[in-house]
Motif scaffolding. Structure first.
Motif, PDB file in Angstrom:
ATOM      1  N   MET B 207       0.846  -1.212   0.000  1.00  0.00           N
ATOM      2  CA  MET B 207       0.000   0.000   0.000  1.00  0.00           C
ATOM      3  C   MET B 207       0.875   1.253   0.000  1.00  0.00           C
ATOM      4  O   MET B 207       0.590   2.226  -0.705  1.00  0.00           O
ATOM      5  N   LEU B 208       1.930   1.220   0.825  1.00  0.00           N
ATOM      6  CA  LEU B 208       2.825   2.388   0.897  1.00  0.00           C
ATOM      7  C   LEU B 208       3.527   2.611  -0.444  1.00  0.00           C
ATOM      8  O   LEU B 208       3.690   3.751  -0.882  1.00  0.00           O
ATOM      9  N   ASP B 209       3.932   1.508  -1.095  1.00  0.00           N
ATOM     10  CA  ASP B 209       4.570   1.625  -2.421  1.00  0.00           C
ATOM     11  C   ASP B 209       3.627   2.314  -3.400  1.00  0.00           C
ATOM     12  O   ASP B 209       4.028   3.205  -4.147  1.00  0.00           O
ATOM     13  N   ILE B 210       2.372   1.874  -3.378  1.00  0.00           N
ATOM     14  CA  ILE B 210       1.379   2.464  -4.297  1.00  0.00           C
ATOM     15  C   ILE B 210       1.200   3.950  -3.980  1.00  0.00           C
ATOM     16  O   ILE B 210       1.154   4.794  -4.881  1.00  0.00           O
ATOM     17  N   LEU B 211       1.162   4.257  -2.688  1.00  0.00           N
ATOM     18  CA  LEU B 211       1.007   5.657  -2.268  1.00  0.00           C
ATOM     19  C   LEU B 211       2.180   6.509  -2.777  1.00  0.00           C
ATOM     20  O   LEU B 211       1.986   7.626  -3.264  1.00  0.00           O
ATOM     21  N   ILE B 212       3.392   5.962  -2.686  1.00  0.00           N
ATOM     22  CA  ILE B 212       4.574   6.710  -3.160  1.00  0.00           C
ATOM     23  C   ILE B 212       4.474   6.939  -4.667  1.00  0.00           C
ATOM     24  O   ILE B 212       4.736   8.038  -5.163  1.00  0.00           O
ATOM     25  N   ILE B 213       4.084   5.902  -5.395  1.00  0.00           N
ATOM     26  CA  ILE B 213       3.961   6.036  -6.860  1.00  0.00           C
ATOM     27  C   ILE B 213       2.923   7.121  -7.199  1.00  0.00           C
ATOM     28  O   ILE B 213       3.148   7.959  -8.074  1.00  0.00           O
ATOM     29  N   MET B 214       1.818   7.129  -6.445  1.00  0.00           N
ATOM     30  CA  MET B 214       0.792   8.157  -6.682  1.00  0.00           C
ATOM     31  C   MET B 214       1.319   9.545  -6.327  1.00  0.00           C
ATOM     32  O   MET B 214       1.095  10.516  -7.047  1.00  0.00           O
ATOM     33  N   LEU B 215       2.034   9.615  -5.201  1.00  0.00           N
ATOM     34  CA  LEU B 215       2.596  10.911  -4.783  1.00  0.00           C
ATOM     35  C   LEU B 215       3.576  11.456  -5.815  1.00  0.00           C
ATOM     36  O   LEU B 215       3.646  12.670  -6.040  1.00  0.00           O
TER      37      LEU B 215
END
Lengths: 211, 229
Positions: B207-215
């Motif tokens: 989830m954090l990886d996805i959040l970073i990619i979105m950020l």
């Protein structure tokens, strides 16, 4: 390939670097950007590369606004500001490592590019033993080696001796004939007057076509 | 990937070797002190020597934990920042930002695995020197701790990266490190990660990886123009 810049402006905090600039670039031509240091040439090139976001205006490549889609321009290579090569590796190994990202070219093509820019004799020497001119030539080789459609060169002849500059000019003219779009910036007008089909002059945040 | 790994390793070799050595020496001293003086040699001693657990009064265990986390957070942020500051043309015209950040996370995992392997091997050897063999006798648990420890460190690094991206416009690195240190301390004292299931930690990390990619997409301007802020 057609690159169109439409009403482009860029502000950093309150300072206006580019103000409502429009121009266009077509394949098979060399474009020269001239202007004094700090006139906005490098910022302009970084915006084209997608590294900086315009404050307003748009840039399209074949009618596709890649910046609006959070992308970098396709099939583009650039030499902007200082070279970033690994100092413990040879010139050849540096190019080979960079080419491994996309794996599009062979070792022979890398060697051929090094030959074209005049570095074949020094290809196995470590980057940290290179002179300023040799480092700059390796930077140019990095741009040319994968035969990109769009080549961006910011002050490419810095630190390079006159004889090598002549050789590189011929190389760039050859690339132009092959159909590449080349954009070169320099604060020395004579540097690119010989090469460029079109010259854009940067002054006070404005772009004026002078050739 | 090969380019980014070589580039980052050379950067660390040139610029961060001293920091790594100082931290390793500090960690070795802490581990040695813990394993040689731990009263009763309870399970807590062996946990805390690796920085896996700490009581609020146990400064050494806390330092062992914090040093490991902060060193990896600093390395993670540095290897990202250096590409943005000096190497945009070589990287971003050849690969997209998503591929780049995934490669960077992989490099952070590799660094964490190596650093922690050194620490664990040192602790096991000191334990053997003290004629305890606690770690050797519980080697199955030690492997699980090692895996969870790496996952938790990765979790901390990703949280720090997210905080870093969000606070990019406030360019005070020291303040940032202090905030990260305090945040890590506070939430690690509140949660016992070692009781959490692998799948839960893994899911959180994804989830954090996805959040970073979105950020990266949302804050692209701030990230790429960080040098100008």
């Amino acid at each position: 390939m057609k690159l169109k810049v439409n009403k482009l402006s860029k502000k950093f905090k309150e300072e206006v670097i580019l103000n409502n600039c429009s121009c266009s670039f077509e394949e098979g031509k060399i474009y020269g950007l001239v202007g004094r240091n700090g006139s906005g040439k490098s910022v302009f090139l970084k915006i084209i590369c997608g590294f900086y976001t315009p404050t307003s205006g748009e840039i399209t490549m074949d009618d596709y606004n890649y910046i609006a889609h959070n992308e970098f321009p396709k099939d583009t290579r650039a030499l902007i500001e200082k070279n970033n090569f690994l100092s413990d590796l040879s010139g050849y190994d540096n190019l080979k490592l960079l080419s491994s990202i996309q794996n599009k070219i062979s070792d022979e093509e890398i060697i051929e590019t090094l030959k074209q820019v005049g570095l074949s004799e020094y290809k196995d020497k470590k980057f940290n033993t290179y002179s300023l001119g040799m480092k700059q030539k390796l930077g140019i080789a990095q741009v040319l080696m994968e035969n990109p459609k769009l080549m961006i060169l910011d002050e490419p002849f810095n630190g390079i001796d006159e004889k090598s500059v002549e050789r590189l000019r011929e190389l760039l003219l050859k690339k132009k004939k092959e159909g590449h779009l080349i954009i070169i910036s320099s604060h020395i007008k004579e540097d690119i007057e010989y090469l460029a089909d079109v010259i854009y002059k940067f002054d006070n945040g404005k772009i004026i076509q002078s050739k | 990937m090969r380019y980014l790994i070589t580039n980052d390793l050379q950067y660390i070799k040139r610029n961060k070797v001293k920091l790594l050595l100082y931290c390793l020496v500090a960690l070795f001293i802490g581990i040695f002190f813990k394993l040689s003086t731990g009263y009763l040699k309870s399970n807590y001693t062996f946990y805390s020597a690796l920085g896996l657990k700490f009581e609020s009064t146990d400064i050494i265990a806390l330092l062992i934990f914090l040093i490991q986390q902060i060193v990896l957070v600093i390395l993670a942020i540095d290897i990202i920042e250096k590409d943005i500051s000096n190497n945009m043309a070589n990287i971003f015209l050849r690969m997209n930002m998503t591929k780049w950040i995934i490669s960077k996370i992989a490099i952070i995992i590799i660094l964490s695995l190596i650093l922690k392997a050194i620490i664990y091997i040192f602790a096991i050897n000191i334990d053997l020197l003290m004629n305890n063999s606690y770690y050797i006798n519980n080697w199955r648990y030690v492997i699980i701790w090692y895996a969870k420890d790496n996952l938790i460190t990765l979790f901390n690094c990703l949280c720090s990266l997210i905080l870093y991206i969000i606070t990019l416009s406030h360019k005070n690195k020291m303040l940032f490190i202090i905030v990260i240190g305090m945040t890590l301390f506070l939430y690690n004292t509140r949660f016992d990660f070692f009781k959490m299931k692998f799948t839960f930690i893994m899911l959180t990390i994804i989830m954090l990886d996805i959040l970073i990619i979105m950020l990266l997409r949302v804050k692209r301007k701030e990230i790429l123009e960080v040098k100008l802020i």
